[in-house]
Design an enzyme around this catalytic site. Sequence first.
Site: not given
Ligand SMILES: N[C@@H](CCC(=O)N[C@@H](CS)C(=O)NCC(=O)O)C(=O)O
Length: 314
Positions: A57, A183
């Site tokens: 990530c 994304y």
């Molecule tokens: N706002 C968050 C976004 C983090 C994020 O979207 N991480 C993704 C992985 S790249 C995630 O865990 N996605 C799981 C989901 O959306 O269910 C940050 O920057 O910490």
Amino acid sequence: MGKLVEGVWHDVWYDTKSSGGKFVREDAGFRNWVENKPGAPFQPESNRYHLYVSLACPWAHRTLIMRELKGLTQHIDVTAVSPDMLDNGWEFSTPEPLFGFTKMHQIYTQAKADYSGRVTVPVLWDKKTNSIVSNESSEILRMLNSEFNDLTGNHTNYYPEKLRHDIDEWNAFIYPNINNGVYKTGFATTQEAYEEAFDNLFAALDKVDAHLATSRYLVGDTLTESDWRLFTTLIRFDAAYVGHFKCNLKRIADYPHLQGYMKELYQFGNVAETVSFEHIKRHYYFSHKGINPTQVVPKGPDLDLESTHGRDGV
Ligand SMILES: N[C@@H](CCC(=O)N[C@@H](CS)C(=O)NCC(=O)O)C(=O)O
């Protein structure tokens, strides 16, 4: 992939129908701060906090980099989830060390039993209050940058006061157009949404490449958090986004300045150790079955990251 609704896990993919095929990212749910000031509920203490990340990530990666750069590795330990994010969301390939949980959503309900929202990484966990400090990487980045300095003696500042205006401006440009831009391109479910995000992404990369022709880093010759925020997307680009997210107008390797800049950051300190192409490729190509139904993970590309970056004269 799914989300928690009042503490119960539901397996649902992102809703793009209500936004005309466009991918819209949800805001983070835990927004507390570690602060080095008297009376603050979350004090900077050695071995009090635990960082949950995915090595795949880009948002989690920036916190992992900051932990390295700021000499925090012996003060904040880390658990990485498995790269496969399927019906149960993020999972641990072996039970995680604090509770023996096997799924990331259990960490969220441990902090808040009736939590509703997506279960994302990174997560900064507080062992003292048994709760999540923050699941917003941009804010975790700032805490690691400044609040643990007395503990580590490391006063390098990646968000210095006098450069904040420029750093904020670059962040505001890079986040929607590049970090999230890949994304938006890859998760678009209509041709129009895809093309709009694609055009936007490559216009932004062109602009940054031109800037880096005469500027060593984004903000002159000082490495700042903006560089690390950009780096985590650049390093994934040729290995994952070009193919999997159809961001294929150009590779980073085709850009005269972005490529050397990315290599310089990759070769900086222990940063290379925070990069796992195995997790990166496996996560994207294997987890997003809607985009890659065969789940076949590509063997290449052969990335040339160790050779001289050629940025010394810039
Ligand atoms: N706002 C968050 C976004 C983090 C994020 O979207 N991480 C993704 C992985 S790249 C995630 O865990 N996605 C799981 C989901 O959306 O269910 C940050 O920057 O910490």
